[in-house]
Design a protein around this motif. Structure first.
Motif, PDB file in Angstrom:
ATOM      1  N   VAL A 369       0.871  -1.182   0.000  1.00 61.33           N
ATOM      2  CA  VAL A 369       0.000   0.000   0.000  1.00 61.33           C
ATOM      3  C   VAL A 369       0.900   1.222   0.000  1.00 61.33           C
ATOM      4  O   VAL A 369       1.740   1.402   0.892  1.00 61.33           O
ATOM      5  N   MET A 370       0.744   2.081  -1.025  1.00 60.87           N
ATOM      6  CA  MET A 370       1.672   3.191  -1.215  1.00 60.87           C
ATOM      7  C   MET A 370       0.913   4.477  -1.549  1.00 60.87           C
ATOM      8  O   MET A 370      -0.194   4.445  -2.089  1.00 60.87           O
ATOM      9  N   ARG A 371       1.535   5.578  -1.198  1.00 62.54           N
ATOM     10  CA  ARG A 371       1.063   6.889  -1.654  1.00 62.54           C
ATOM     11  C   ARG A 371       2.230   7.513  -2.408  1.00 62.54           C
ATOM     12  O   ARG A 371       3.200   7.936  -1.796  1.00 62.54           O
ATOM     13  N   GLY A 372       2.150   7.462  -3.728  1.00 62.29           N
ATOM     14  CA  GLY A 372       3.290   7.886  -4.535  1.00 62.29           C
ATOM     15  C   GLY A 372       4.434   6.899  -4.358  1.00 62.29           C
ATOM     16  O   GLY A 372       4.267   5.703  -4.550  1.00 62.29           O
ATOM     17  N   GLU A 373       5.607   7.402  -3.953  1.00 63.10           N
ATOM     18  CA  GLU A 373       6.762   6.536  -3.707  1.00 63.10           C
ATOM     19  C   GLU A 373       6.857   6.101  -2.250  1.00 63.10           C
ATOM     20  O   GLU A 373       7.715   5.299  -1.898  1.00 63.10           O
ATOM     21  N   GLU A 374       5.952   6.632  -1.408  1.00 60.77           N
ATOM     22  CA  GLU A 374       5.997   6.333   0.023  1.00 60.77           C
ATOM     23  C   GLU A 374       5.288   5.012   0.311  1.00 60.77           C
ATOM     24  O   GLU A 374       4.125   4.819  -0.059  1.00 60.77           O
ATOM     25  N   ILE A 375       5.980   4.085   0.977  1.00 56.06           N
ATOM     26  CA  ILE A 375       5.402   2.793   1.349  1.00 56.06           C
ATOM     27  C   ILE A 375       4.752   2.940   2.719  1.00 56.06           C
ATOM     28  O   ILE A 375       5.433   3.196   3.722  1.00 56.06           O
ATOM     29  N   LEU A 376       3.429   2.767   2.777  1.00 55.78           N
ATOM     30  CA  LEU A 376       2.696   2.977   4.017  1.00 55.78           C
ATOM     31  C   LEU A 376       2.447   1.678   4.780  1.00 55.78           C
ATOM     32  O   LEU A 376       2.322   1.679   6.005  1.00 55.78           O
ATOM     33  N   GLY A 377       2.342   0.592   4.072  1.00 54.89           N
ATOM     34  CA  GLY A 377       2.039  -0.687   4.702  1.00 54.89           C
ATOM     35  C   GLY A 377       1.810  -1.735   3.641  1.00 54.89           C
ATOM     36  O   GLY A 377       2.281  -1.609   2.508  1.00 54.89           O
ATOM     37  N   SER A 378       1.033  -2.762   4.018  1.00 52.22           N
ATOM     38  CA  SER A 378       0.777  -3.839   3.066  1.00 52.22           C
ATOM     39  C   SER A 378      -0.574  -4.477   3.351  1.00 52.22           C
ATOM     40  O   SER A 378      -1.176  -4.268   4.403  1.00 52.22           O
ATOM     41  N   ILE A 379      -1.011  -5.263   2.371  1.00 52.39           N
ATOM     42  CA  ILE A 379      -2.232  -6.056   2.509  1.00 52.39           C
ATOM     43  C   ILE A 379      -1.899  -7.471   2.055  1.00 52.39           C
ATOM     44  O   ILE A 379      -1.257  -7.665   1.021  1.00 52.39           O
ATOM     45  N   SER A 380      -2.333  -8.456   2.830  1.00 54.61           N
ATOM     46  CA  SER A 380      -2.096  -9.846   2.444  1.00 54.61           C
ATOM     47  C   SER A 380      -3.409 -10.606   2.414  1.00 54.61           C
ATOM     48  O   SER A 380      -4.363 -10.252   3.119  1.00 54.61           O
ATOM     49  N   GLU A 381      -3.452 -11.633   1.612  1.00 54.72           N
ATOM     50  CA  GLU A 381      -4.649 -12.454   1.506  1.00 54.72           C
ATOM     51  C   GLU A 381      -4.977 -13.087   2.855  1.00 54.72           C
ATOM     52  O   GLU A 381      -6.140 -13.109   3.284  1.00 54.72           O
ATOM     53  N   GLY A 382      -3.935 -13.588   3.539  1.00 52.72           N
ATOM     54  CA  GLY A 382      -4.171 -14.222   4.829  1.00 52.72           C
ATOM     55  C   GLY A 382      -4.712 -13.250   5.863  1.00 52.72           C
ATOM     56  O   GLY A 382      -5.628 -13.573   6.626  1.00 52.72           O
ATOM     57  N   GLY A 383      -4.142 -12.037   5.899  1.00 54.27           N
ATOM     58  CA  GLY A 383      -4.599 -11.036   6.855  1.00 54.27           C
ATOM     59  C   GLY A 383      -6.021 -10.601   6.594  1.00 54.27           C
ATOM     60  O   GLY A 383      -6.824 -10.441   7.534  1.00 54.27           O
ATOM     61  N   LEU A 384      -6.356 -10.410   5.318  1.00 55.86           N
ATOM     62  CA  LEU A 384      -7.716 -10.001   4.987  1.00 55.86           C
ATOM     63  C   LEU A 384      -8.720 -11.096   5.334  1.00 55.86           C
ATOM     64  O   LEU A 384      -9.832 -10.815   5.775  1.00 55.86           O
ATOM     65  N   PHE A 385      -8.330 -12.345   5.118  1.00 51.31           N
ATOM     66  CA  PHE A 385      -9.230 -13.452   5.414  1.00 51.31           C
ATOM     67  C   PHE A 385      -9.651 -13.416   6.882  1.00 51.31           C
ATOM     68  O   PHE A 385     -10.835 -13.573   7.221  1.00 51.31           O
TER      69      PHE A 385
END
Length: 453
Positions: A369-385
């Motif tokens: 998950v990014m805003r421009g070149e800034e990396i803010l975090g992530s999303i994973s299939e396992g976490g969303l589940f």
């Protein structure tokens, strides 16, 4: 003035070039007869022209006739050049293991190309040998040249390749090293050279999966020796009539991988952009280096040009898929995917539903998950589940509300072993920037696959 009347007059008189880096640890002087300087970019131009001239002389092909041949590409190119100048049509059969570049080149010079399966017996009606024979029976005023059993093949090398090497080395050649396919090049050249000096050693280089080596050693045609191989332009599943095994002193087999890797080394270390057989030729010589002496003069035949193989041995993805390149770094994993596709990312304002849709569309489990070149975090299939399971309405929430930790960022040259330590249960991927400043992602599955090669 020095003017050629047509392209056929440029065939032959190719240079002999000293190898300096790859062979620096080998005794003696190692020279390459670089026959991609022929107009069709291969040594097969020599025998193709000779076969046409002999066929004309013997009345086997008449004006306006059709040349038919089964070819891995290079003989077809030589025949096609002769056909253009002399006014013939061409139909070539080839196998499905040959590079697309070879087929496209044949079509570019006006030939019709019919692709046949590789993994069938020579006498199978689907084989490229059998299809060529059938076409020659069916098409009026056509002639199947059959480079394997047509002795004009080896005659061309007896008359041109052998004399050129003898002259260029001032008769000091002690060894001839050549890959073995139809048998024309190695036999014809060897016949001439042995007439000048019977002590010259002739080493034929074969591939595992070909029956030629066992036949040379035992005189037995053993089909149990035959299995599919990737190397192009040499090796056979039968013994062509062009062979005279009495002028060959040794057969040496090399692997598909070693030949391909050595061809790439020739390009990078010697500036010789050659085909598969050249790499295999040098690899075979390296395997035999203990038989050489400091005062030896070795001539290696480099049959064709690397342009025939840009989609294969000179393509990182093709090499990596076959385990021919060692996967050592983040960059190697990315290169193994082929084209460097743009990284799939999400913005924090997008919803969980957006993330699920992207994962389904691209069949991926981890998205930064990014805003421009800034990396803010992530999303994973396992976490969303886990989140969706506990709260079904969360699919409408913005990602900034459900962010997981950002993936670590590694150097593009980070070793695979190091990547494995950066990925854990909570963190399923690693990011890196390439030379152009673009981000790429490597997941735990990428690392597992790479380390298994």
């Amino acid at each position: 003035m020095d003017i050629k009347n047509n392209i056929l007059e440029t065939i032959g008189n190719t240079p002999l070039i000293r190898l300096n880096k790859i062979t620096k640890d080998l005794p003696g002087t190692i020279l390459a007869k670089v026959d991609y300087f022929n107009p069709g970019n291969s040594i097969k131009d020599r025998m193709a022209l000779k076969m046409v001239e002999v066929a004309e002389k013997e009345g086997k092909i008449k004006p306006g006739g059709t040349i038919i041949e089964c070819t891995s590409g290079n003989t077809g190119m030589g025949l096609a050049l002769a056909a253009v100048v002399k006014g013939y049509k061409c139909i070539f059969t080839t196998t499905d293991k040959q590079s697309k570049e070879k087929m496209d080149i044949l079509k570019a010079v006006g030939a019709e190309v019919i692709v046949c399966p590789t993994n069938v017996e020579p006498d199978d009606p689907r084989s490229y040998y059998s299809v060529a024979q059938r076409l020659a029976r069916e098409i009026p005023n056509s002639y199947h040249f059959n480079q394997y059993d047509n002795l004009a093949n080896r005659l061309a090398h007896y008359e041109t390749t052998g004399p050129e090497i003898w002259r260029q080395t001032d008769g000091k050649i002690t060894h001839l090293v050549c890959t073995a396919g139809t048998g024309g090049t190695v036999t014809g050249t060897a016949q001439f050279l042995k007439e000048q000096n019977p002590d010259i050693q002739v080493w034929a280089i074969d591939v595992y999966g070909s029956l030629l080596t066992k036949f040379f050693r035992t005189g037995v045609v053993d089909m149990n020796e035959v299995h599919p191989y990737i190397s192009e332009g040499f090796g056979e599943d039968f013994v062509p009539k062009n062979y005279d095994m009495s002028v060959i002193d040794h057969f040496e087999q090399v692997t598909d991988k070693d030949g391909a890797v050595m061809a790439r080394r020739l390009a990078k270390e010697e500036g010789l952009f050659c085909g598969y057989s050249a790499g295999s030729c040098i690899q075979g010589l390296v395997q035999l280096k203990d038989r050489l002496k400091p005062d030896d003069m070795v001539v290696c035949i480099f049959h064709d040009h690397g342009s025939r193989y840009v989609g294969k041995i000179y393509n990182d993805q093709w090499m990596l898929e076959r385990g021919f390149l060692d996967v050592k770094s983040f960059r190697d994993i990315v290169n193994g995917r082929g084209s460097r596709q743009k990284l799939i990312t999400l913005s924090p304002e997008q919803t969980v539903s957006d993330a699920v849709a992207l994962m389904r569309k691209y069949d991926i489990e981890h998205i930064p998950v990014m805003r421009g070149e800034e990396i803010l975090g992530s999303i994973s299939e396992g976490g969303l589940f886990q989140k969706v399971f506990s709260d079904p309405d969360i699919k409408h929430a913005k990602l900034e509300k459900v962010l997981e930790p950002a993936f670590p960022v590694a150097d593009f040259m980070t070793p695979v072993e190091k990547l494995s330590t950066l990925i854990n249960k909570e963190n399923g991927a690693v990011l890196s920037k390439d030379e152009a400043g673009n981000y790429h992602i490597v997941t735990k599955y990428d690392v597992i696959q790479a380390m298994g090669k």
